[in-house]
Motif scaffolding. Structure first.
Motif, PDB file in Angstrom:
ATOM      1  N   THR A  98     -28.531 -50.482-146.658  1.00  0.00           N
ATOM      2  CA  THR A  98     -29.634 -51.430-146.785  1.00  0.00           C
ATOM      3  C   THR A  98     -30.789 -50.742-147.484  1.00  0.00           C
ATOM      4  N   LEU A  99     -31.340 -51.388-148.502  1.00  0.00           N
ATOM      5  CA  LEU A  99     -32.471 -50.845-149.252  1.00  0.00           C
ATOM      6  C   LEU A  99     -33.718 -51.676-148.966  1.00  0.00           C
ATOM      7  N   VAL A 100     -34.784 -51.012-148.557  1.00  0.00           N
ATOM      8  CA  VAL A 100     -36.082 -51.664-148.366  1.00  0.00           C
ATOM      9  C   VAL A 100     -36.878 -51.472-149.644  1.00  0.00           C
ATOM     10  N   VAL A 101     -37.198 -52.584-150.304  1.00  0.00           N
ATOM     11  CA  VAL A 101     -37.874 -52.547-151.604  1.00  0.00           C
ATOM     12  C   VAL A 101     -39.037 -53.531-151.587  1.00  0.00           C
ATOM     13  N   PRO A 102     -39.964 -53.444-152.552  1.00  0.00           N
ATOM     14  CA  PRO A 102     -41.057 -54.413-152.615  1.00  0.00           C
ATOM     15  C   PRO A 102     -40.526 -55.836-152.810  1.00  0.00           C
ATOM     16  N   LEU A 103     -41.143 -56.765-152.115  1.00  0.00           N
ATOM     17  CA  LEU A 103     -40.766 -58.176-152.185  1.00  0.00           C
ATOM     18  C   LEU A 103     -41.386 -58.814-153.419  1.00  0.00           C
ATOM     19  N   ARG A 104     -40.598 -59.562-154.166  1.00  0.00           N
ATOM     20  CA  ARG A 104     -41.148 -60.297-155.305  1.00  0.00           C
ATOM     21  C   ARG A 104     -42.052 -61.424-154.803  1.00  0.00           C
ATOM     22  N   VAL A 113     -38.729 -63.749-142.120  1.00  0.00           N
ATOM     23  CA  VAL A 113     -37.671 -62.781-142.406  1.00  0.00           C
ATOM     24  C   VAL A 113     -38.235 -61.373-142.559  1.00  0.00           C
ATOM     25  N   THR A 114     -39.373 -61.254-143.243  1.00  0.00           N
ATOM     26  CA  THR A 114     -39.985 -59.953-143.496  1.00  0.00           C
ATOM     27  C   THR A 114     -41.026 -59.589-142.454  1.00  0.00           C
ATOM     28  N   ALA A 115     -41.225 -60.453-141.439  1.00  0.00           N
ATOM     29  CA  ALA A 115     -42.282 -60.256-140.442  1.00  0.00           C
ATOM     30  C   ALA A 115     -43.639 -60.112-141.119  1.00  0.00           C
ATOM     31  N   GLY A 116     -43.836 -60.852-142.205  1.00  0.00           N
ATOM     32  CA  GLY A 116     -45.110 -60.873-142.887  1.00  0.00           C
ATOM     33  C   GLY A 116     -45.375 -59.700-143.797  1.00  0.00           C
ATOM     34  N   LEU A 117     -44.415 -58.798-143.967  1.00  0.00           N
ATOM     35  CA  LEU A 117     -44.613 -57.619-144.799  1.00  0.00           C
ATOM     36  C   LEU A 117     -44.430 -57.936-146.284  1.00  0.00           C
ATOM     37  N   THR A 118     -44.828 -57.000-147.131  1.00  0.00           N
ATOM     38  CA  THR A 118     -44.658 -57.161-148.576  1.00  0.00           C
ATOM     39  C   THR A 118     -43.427 -56.426-149.074  1.00  0.00           C
ATOM     40  N   THR A 119     -42.578 -55.985-148.151  1.00  0.00           N
ATOM     41  CA  THR A 119     -41.293 -55.370-148.496  1.00  0.00           C
ATOM     42  C   THR A 119     -40.173 -56.188-147.869  1.00  0.00           C
TER      43      THR A 119
END
Length: 307
Positions: A98-104, A113-119
């Motif tokens: 699994t890769l954690v990357v910046p969210l478009r 899904v991201t719990a409000g994060l920008t990744t």
């Protein structure tokens, strides 16, 4: 839409995949084998469907969820991949990485899904059942392990039934999983790679646990920049009130007191409150057990004093 009282088990095959896709597109979570453990899959573009994952698992807090996609091209439509992330994806996907990357900014996934994060945590699974389900649904699928929170991750359909029987509509039985442990998680968000969770693939990267970015980490995650007051029945001066049930506010998580809808709207409304001109945020009481308790846990973390 409430969960059915009985859980059906179907052997892996075309009929099971078709039925699972029908349920997922109707907003329900379904248990499906992957090469790591059985996952509880729901439509990652549908906030209420994802909230039903938390409700079924009795998840104690809203951690970011891994989103499964069929291939790297689909992953690139959701996240931004630098050279290091692209290299890892090309080497290990499909597979248990699994890769954690910046969210478009235009990514078609719900904020829960991201719990409000920008990744975002992304994976291309290798198991034929999950691959077939992704293609049948035509949607990215959020899929944590298919077990009640705090219990051992499931590697057989019988393990899923032992903890989620009666809570979900369907389990696809694909036999024992190959790997038996959750995927390796690596953050590739700029700068050096960071190992967030050990797993089947050995990645040379320093371990990191300073903030929550993926499942399996314990620190707090997204919190608003403004002070947050809990259990408010009315707004004090300067507060943006997020209502629930009988407590009306500037906006409401759910005027009918539905915790599923509240969970689905939680992060969007926290962001909305953070962007409002009010200097402070207040939120109504969220009574109840199960997913309501998960919402309270999340809010308690968000309201904690900054260190």
């Amino acid at each position: 839409m409430s969960l059915p009282p009985d859980t059906r088990v179907m052997p892996m095959g075309d009929e099971a995949i078709a039925e699972a896709a029908r349920l997922i597109l109707a907003g329900q979570p379904v248990a499906v084998p992957t090469e790591t453990v059985y996952g509880l899959a729901a439509d990652a573009t549908n906030a209420e469907a994802v909230a039903r994952i938390y409700a079924a698992k009795g998840r104690p807090s809203f951690n970011p969820l891994i989103v499964h996609v069929p291939d790297f091209a689909a992953a690139m439509r959701i996240g931004r991949f630098d050279e290091q992330a692209r290299s890892l994806a090309e080497e290990h996907w499909p597979g248990p990485l699994t890769l954690v990357v910046p969210l478009r900014d235009d990514a078609p996934v719900a904020s829960i899904v991201t719990a409000g994060l920008t990744t975002i945590a992304l994976r291309v699974p290798a198991h034929p059942a999950m691959q077939a389900l992704l293609k049948a649904c035509g949607r990215p699928l959020a899929a944590p392990s298919a077990n009640a929170s705090g219990l051992i991750s499931p590697t057989r359909a019988s393990h899923v039934l032992a903890s989620l029987g009666g809570r979900i509509p369907l389990v696809i039985d694909g036999g024992a999983t190959e790997r038996g442990i959750e995927s390796t998680i690596v953050a590739a968000t700029g700068g050096a790679l960071r190992l967030l969770r050990r797993g089947p693939i050995d990645i040379e990267a320093p371990e990191s646990s300073d903030r929550i970015e993926a499942p399996g980490q314990l620190a707090s995650h997204y919190a608003p920049r403004k002070p947050l007051r809990l259990d408010a029945t009315e707004a004090d001066e300067g507060e943006y009130l997020i209502g629930f049930g009988p407590v009306r506010g500037e906006v409401s998580l759910s005027q009918t007191g539905d915790p599923i809808k509240a969970a689905a709207r939680l992060f969007d409304l926290l962001h909305q409150a953070d962007a409002a001109p009010h200097p402070r945020i207040a939120i109504a009481p969220i009574p109840g057990t199960g997913i309501a308790a998960a919402i309270r846990d999340r809010l308690k973390r968000a309201a904690a004093p900054r260190l």
